[in-house]
Design an enzyme around this catalytic site. Structure first.
Site, short mmCIF file in Angstrom:
data_model
loop_
_atom_site.label_atom_id
_atom_site.label_comp_id
_atom_site.label_asym_id
_atom_site.label_seq_id
_atom_site.Cartn_x
_atom_site.Cartn_y
_atom_site.Cartn_z
N GLN A 64 2.09 7.99 -0.35
CA GLN A 64 1.53 6.69 -0.78
C GLN A 64 2.50 5.59 -0.36
O GLN A 64 3.57 5.44 -0.96
CB GLN A 64 1.33 6.68 -2.30
CG GLN A 64 0.12 7.49 -2.75
CD GLN A 64 0.17 7.83 -4.24
OE1 GLN A 64 1.10 8.50 -4.71
NE2 GLN A 64 -0.82 7.38 -4.98
N HIS B 243 -6.89 9.32 -17.58
CA HIS B 243 -6.56 10.38 -16.62
C HIS B 243 -5.05 10.55 -16.46
O HIS B 243 -4.60 11.51 -15.85
CB HIS B 243 -7.19 10.05 -15.27
CG HIS B 243 -6.55 8.85 -14.65
ND1 HIS B 243 -6.67 7.58 -15.18
CD2 HIS B 243 -5.72 8.74 -13.60
CE1 HIS B 243 -5.97 6.74 -14.46
NE2 HIS B 243 -5.38 7.40 -13.50
N ASP B 244 -4.26 9.58 -16.96
CA ASP B 244 -2.80 9.67 -16.85
C ASP B 244 -2.20 10.25 -18.12
O ASP B 244 -2.88 10.41 -19.14
CB ASP B 244 -2.22 8.27 -16.60
CG ASP B 244 -2.40 7.84 -15.15
OD1 ASP B 244 -2.43 8.71 -14.26
OD2 ASP B 244 -2.51 6.62 -14.91
N ARG C 91 -10.24 -2.60 -11.49
CA ARG C 91 -9.02 -2.12 -12.15
C ARG C 91 -7.87 -2.21 -11.14
O ARG C 91 -7.86 -1.53 -10.12
CB ARG C 91 -9.21 -0.67 -12.59
CG ARG C 91 -7.97 -0.02 -13.17
CD ARG C 91 -8.23 1.45 -13.45
NE ARG C 91 -7.10 2.15 -14.00
CZ ARG C 91 -6.11 2.69 -13.28
NH1 ARG C 91 -6.09 2.56 -11.97
NH2 ARG C 91 -5.13 3.34 -13.87
N HIS D 149 -0.63 0.26 -2.69
CA HIS D 149 -0.27 1.18 -1.61
C HIS D 149 -1.51 1.70 -0.89
O HIS D 149 -2.63 1.56 -1.40
CB HIS D 149 0.54 2.36 -2.14
CG HIS D 149 -0.01 2.91 -3.44
ND1 HIS D 149 0.52 2.58 -4.66
CD2 HIS D 149 -1.04 3.74 -3.71
CE1 HIS D 149 -0.15 3.19 -5.63
NE2 HIS D 149 -1.12 3.89 -5.08
N GLU E 25 -3.61 -2.91 -14.60
CA GLU E 25 -3.00 -1.65 -15.03
C GLU E 25 -1.50 -1.80 -14.78
O GLU E 25 -1.02 -1.65 -13.66
CB GLU E 25 -3.55 -0.46 -14.24
CG GLU E 25 -3.18 0.87 -14.87
CD GLU E 25 -2.23 1.74 -14.05
OE1 GLU E 25 -1.84 2.80 -14.55
OE2 GLU E 25 -1.85 1.37 -12.93
N ASP F 166 -4.87 -1.27 -9.89
CA ASP F 166 -4.00 -0.11 -10.05
C ASP F 166 -2.54 -0.46 -9.74
O ASP F 166 -2.25 -1.09 -8.72
CB ASP F 166 -4.48 1.00 -9.09
CG ASP F 166 -3.62 2.23 -9.19
OD1 ASP F 166 -3.66 2.88 -10.25
OD2 ASP F 166 -2.90 2.53 -8.22
N ARG G 268 -0.83 16.28 -14.76
CA ARG G 268 -1.89 15.48 -15.38
C ARG G 268 -3.27 16.12 -15.26
O ARG G 268 -4.21 15.73 -15.94
CB ARG G 268 -1.90 14.07 -14.77
CG ARG G 268 -0.69 13.24 -15.18
CD ARG G 268 -0.63 11.91 -14.45
NE ARG G 268 -0.42 12.12 -13.02
CZ ARG G 268 -0.42 11.15 -12.11
NH1 ARG G 268 -0.62 9.91 -12.48
NH2 ARG G 268 -0.22 11.42 -10.83
C1 GLC Z 1 -1.83 4.43 -11.53
C2 GLC Z 1 -2.82 5.54 -11.74
C3 GLC Z 1 -2.13 6.85 -11.56
C4 GLC Z 1 -1.54 6.91 -10.17
C5 GLC Z 1 -0.66 5.70 -9.87
C6 GLC Z 1 -0.38 5.57 -8.40
O1 GLC Z 1 -0.84 4.43 -12.49
O2 GLC Z 1 -3.42 5.42 -12.98
O3 GLC Z 1 -3.00 7.92 -11.77
O4 GLC Z 1 -0.78 8.08 -10.03
O5 GLC Z 1 -1.28 4.51 -10.25
O6 GLC Z 1 -1.52 5.11 -7.72
#
Ligand code: GLC
Length: 625
Positions: free
Chosen positions: A246, A388-389, A276, A178, A320, A278, A506
């Protein structure tokens, strides 16, 4: 599109001879794999006919822009493709500003990371964002620039060089599902630009969105329910999997593929060694599905793997995809169609937390037996305990079967401190009655250290440190590239004040790094010192163990004692290792050690093993024979 066509050499005309030769060597068989994936994805579209040529031109530009030092690093990586599988690899993940204000500040703090033993640094999104709430930087307004608050592109390049000089690989977020609503593409779309409107998934009324929503599952059910957001300027609904600001990209559009390929190449050329990916699971949508892990997602990633390998074979892709383990495995691709080099093992992470709360090792053991190490050569898991999540519980649903919801709700309540005997100070995230979505909290708070310090209880404090040692002892003893989360190495606790300021829970575990008292790590009387020395011991022993190379199998050994996880790592050359971890608050006696380990020594303490495992204790045994 002809998947068997040769690499269009004309695209390379402006390159120096040696680079041209190298590109052509690397293009075999990568180019064929990439075009084959692109033709399945886009072959039916008239506007994709010259996609391979356009892509080849972009690759050529990126090759000509690639700095000599990175070009040489690529060659070195080609000679040692297992560089990231070695036991001396250690990751660390952080927000730039929470750790050191900005990129220059971070560059000044590298001694600390070196002292810890870090060899891979993942920086959370550092790009210009949506103003106001930006989902922690994941609402990206420009994928190819640095947020002015954090510095400049030159600062990022300087940081990557400083890291490389210390043998640390830089990891960067590649937010490819996004863009922010504030991104120029989304802005142009709102001003009526048809080309950019076609970068996004928009709908004139609710009929299709309603059909999609019958099978889609929510990511933020409490704070951002639904997957579609009405936009006044467009007079249409926009697909927004995450927050309304987003906007999901439309990956069925080959121009999106090209634009995001450019982003990947930019990230590689500023010095990113790991990208990474995402939210990779969500790239491709299909009616009647949960909108995750569609076959086309894998084709996109396999194409990216192949194309990036032509320009920058030293760069790794890390998926991820926070979905069930069996759905993550395909992200590694197949032997002849490689996908991602790394993938987050969220099921292992959540299983370890589940095991710690319940004392039940079954899930951890099953996860290890079924998924570790991955079967595609030269790939491995990104293993972690916190990030961070939130700790997402839902990937465990398929593992737990019929009683999953009730059991996960119990575990979530345990970590929220809502069960008798709970040591944890976490908080539930996006959870509704009877449905455990996730848990927030720093590691130290979830294992009871923050509580023990508050109530000044020395036994509780020792138990909390033992839990930290246990979890990391398992993590560092398993196949994978372990990634620590900023602050966990000194037992940093929750930041409730920040969580109160932000709309998203978070932030409880996104504290500022406490530089003013980090010196306490060197004082063994302090909690910081105890956690630091515990982790340093594990890290230095891991480095020295050939058995802990990622490609060495991990076999679960059944043990009679309840709550004990036993994992055997047996390298082809070198001594095998037997890891025994006690997930319970009660001591255990082991009297059925495998013969090979009948007389053995715990490498972590240097003490011969007598079969006694105190609460939460872990040993790494080598045979004395
Ligand atoms: C991933 C990130 C998370 C974010 C989501 C949307 O899962 O780790 O922090 O909210 O993507 O970008």
């Amino acid at each position: 599109m002809n998947p068997d066509g040769p690499f269009p050499v004309e695209a390379l005309a402006a390159l120096p001879e040696d680079r041209r030769t190298t590109v052509l060597r690397r293009a075999d068989p990568r180019w064929r794999r990439a075009v084959s994936a692109m033709s399945t994805l886009y072959g039916a579209r008239a506007d994709a006919e010259d996609l391979p040529l356009r892509v080849a031109m972009r690759l050529a530009d990126a090759v000509s822009e690639r700095r000599d030092d990175l070009w040489h690093l690529d060659a070195e990586r080609e000679r040692t493709p297992d560089w990231f599988l070695k036991p001396d690899m250690l990751g660390y993940s952080t927000y730039v500003d929470r750790f050191a204000d900005d990129l220059r500040g971070l560059t000044d703090r590298l001694d600390y990371l070196t002292e810890l033993g870090v060899t891979y640094l993942h920086l959370l999104p550092l790009y210009p964002t949506q103003p106001g709430d930006s989902d922690g930087g994941f609402a990206v307004a420009n994928h190819r620039a640095v947020h002015p608050r954090l510095g400049s592109e030159a600062d990022l390049v300087a940081l990557s060089k400083a890291l490389r000089a210390r043998g640390i690989s830089l990891g960067l977020d590649f937010v490819l599902n996004h863009t922010a609503e504030a991104h120029p593409w989304a802005q142009a779309a709102q001003q009526g630009n048809q080309r950019f409107r076609s970068f996004y998934l928009t709908f004139e009324d609710r009929s299709l969105p309603d059909q999609y929503e019958t099978t889609l599952t929510e990511v933020f059910p409490s704070t951002a329910p639904g997957h579609f957001t009405w936009n006044e300027a467009l007079q249409r609904y926009v697909w927004t999997t995450f927050y309304p600001f987003q906007w999901d990209l439309d990956w069925t559009n080959p121009q999106v593929f090209e634009a995001m390929l450019d982003t990947a190449l930019w990230l590689a050329n500023v010095g990113g060694e790991v990208l990474r990916l995402d939210s990779a699971a969500f790239l491709w949508k299909r009616l009647g599905t949960d909108g995750r892990n569609q076959p086309e997602v894998h084709l996109v990633l396999q194409a990216f793997r192949a194309l990036l390998g032509i320009v920058a074979p030293g760069v790794l892709l890390k998926a991820e995809a926070i979905v069930a383990a069996r759905e993550v495995v395909p992200y590694f691709g197949r032997q002849h169609a490689p996908g991602c080099d790394l993938a987050y093992h969220n099921t292992l992470m959540a299983s370890l937390w589940y095991g710690l709360a319940t004392g039940d090792p079954t899930l951890v053991e099953r996860t290890i037996s079924q998924t570790m190490p991955p079967s595609v050569p030269s790939t491995t898991w990104a293993t972690y305990l916190r990030c961070h999540d939130d700790i997402g519980w839902w990937p465990l649903i398929v593992e737990l079967g019929a009683e999953a919801d009730a059991r996960l709700a119990e575990v979530a309540a345990f970590y929220a401190g809502e069960r008798p005997g709970s040591f944890a100070w976490g908080r539930s995230f996006q959870s509704q009655e009877g449905d455990a979505h996730g848990t927030n909290g720093m590691l130290a708070s979830l294992v009871g250290l923050q509580r023990a310090l508050e109530i000044t209880h020395p036994t509780e404090r020792a138990l909390a440190v033992a839990r930290i040692r246990l979890l990391h002892g398992l993590l560092l003893g398993l196949p994978g590239l372990p990634v620590l989360y900023m602050g966990d190495e000194i037992g940093l606790g929750n930041d409730p004040a920040e969580a109160a300021r932000q709309a998203d829970g978070r932030w409880l575990h996104r504290p500022r790094f406490p530089w003013s008292h980090v010196h306490r790590r060197l004082d063994p009387a302090t909690p910081e010192g105890q956690v630091w020395s515990t982790l340093r011991t594990l890290i230095s022993h891991r480095r020295a163990q050939p058995a802990l190379h990622s490609e060495v199998a991990a076999a679960v050994v059944p043990m009679a004692a309840p709550s004990v996880v036993a994992i055997r790592r047996s390298p082809n050359a070198g001594a095998p290792l037997l890891i025994l971890g006690n997930l319970s608050s009660e001591e255990r006696t082991i009297d059925d050690l495998p013969d090979r380990f009948a007389t053995s020594t715990d490498v972590l303490s240097g003490v011969p093993f007598d079969g006694w495992l105190p609460p939460y204790h872990i040993v790494w045994l080598t045979s004395d024979d």
